[in-house]
Design an enzyme around this catalytic site. Structure first.
Site, PDB file in Angstrom:
ATOM      1  N   ASP A   1      55.676  87.560  45.421  1.00 34.12           N
ATOM      2  CA  ASP A   1      55.253  86.196  45.791  1.00 34.12           C
ATOM      3  C   ASP A   1      56.229  85.173  45.191  1.00 34.12           C
ATOM      4  OD1 ASP A   1      53.988  83.784  46.206  1.00 34.12           O
ATOM      5  OD2 ASP A   1      51.989  84.559  45.760  1.00 34.12           O
TER       6      ASP A   1
ATOM      7  N   SER B   1      45.296  80.926  47.061  1.00 36.87           N
ATOM      8  CA  SER B   1      46.379  80.027  46.685  1.00 36.87           C
ATOM      9  C   SER B   1      45.838  78.761  46.004  1.00 36.87           C
ATOM     10  CB  SER B   1      47.212  79.736  47.931  1.00 36.87           C
ATOM     11  OG  SER B   1      48.422  79.138  47.606  1.00 36.87           O
TER      12      SER B   1
ATOM     13  N   HIS C   1      53.325  86.001  49.415  1.00 37.32           N
ATOM     14  CA  HIS C   1      52.216  85.069  49.199  1.00 37.32           C
ATOM     15  C   HIS C   1      51.063  85.259  50.182  1.00 37.32           C
ATOM     16  CE1 HIS C   1      50.583  81.534  47.302  1.00 37.32           C
ATOM     17  NE2 HIS C   1      50.360  80.977  48.478  1.00 37.32           N
TER      18      HIS C   1
END
Ligand code: MLT
Length: 214
Positions: A162, A112, A193
């Site tokens: 996501d 991320s 995610h």
């Protein structure tokens, strides 16, 4: 590297490598709200015996550590991103020297926000990272000078559903890195995610095929 860069500039965790993977150093870059300990178990699972270098991002957003500022979700403060990318690159070079690590064995593994700064390292500091595993990453910025990424290998893992990093954004990053010469492998999870077991298994197998043996 500027005279001032020192391994103590970032809080970090470090573990020496051992055995056949000892020449590889996994640079573990956490997501928003993580810290230097977060991804150590993932590093151990991905490539047992590799050295582990894990810094904590120096930007705070409501008490959560990050590697650069954002204006809102998915919209980055580009000026800050450029400064933070240079700062992290300087620190990585200082850490490689301080711990006597092989720069050719460096593999960034980011999740991320950590994957986004690793992508930014590829774009702005193209000689630093020979390889990376970018889990849930997007295009962090448009480089003003095209980086030379021939010889760089990168594994991108996206989540088809996501909501934070839309699949199309990961696809844009894959296309961009490939256009600069990187050898790009993509892996898709059906979910969102969060890190999935399938991401770990696919990254493990990609790493085991390319990790230098010492
Ligand atoms: C970012 O800010 O890098 C992305 O929105 C992902 C995240 O929040 O970590």
């Amino acid at each position: 590297m500027p005279e001032s860069a020192s391994v103590t500039d970032f809080h970090h965790a470090f573990t020496n490598g051992h055995g056949s993977a000892a020449r590889t150093t996994l640079l573990m870059l956490h997501g928003t709200g993580g810290d230097e300990h977060d991804l150590v178990p993932l590093a151990r699972a991905l490539l047992p015996g590799a050295a582990i270098l894990a810094p904590r991002g120096r930007v705070l957003e409501n008490g959560m550590s990050r590697f650069f500022r954002r204006l809102r979700e998915g919209v980055f403060d580009e000026e800050d991103l450029r400064v933070r990318t240079a700062e992290l690159a300087d620190w990585v070079r200082a850490a490689l020297a301080a711990y006597d690590l092989d720069p050719d064995g460096l593999v960034a593994v980011g999740f991320s926000n950590g994957a986004n700064i690793a992508a930014s390292l590829h774009l702005l500091e193209p000689r630093l990272l020979p390889a990376s595993v970018l889990i849930r990453a997007m295009v962090p910025l448009q480089p003003s000078t095209p980086p030379e990424l021939h010889g760089v290998a990168t594994f991108l893992a996206g989540g088809r559903l996501d909501p934070m990093i839309p699949a199309v954004e990961t696809e844009r990053l894959a296309t961009m890195l490939a256009s600069y010469g990187a050898d790009v492998t993509t892996h898709w999870e059906p979910g969102g995610h969060g890190l999935a077991a399938g991401d770990v298994a696919a990254a493990q197998s990609w790493l085991s095929r390319r990790a230098p043996r010492g």
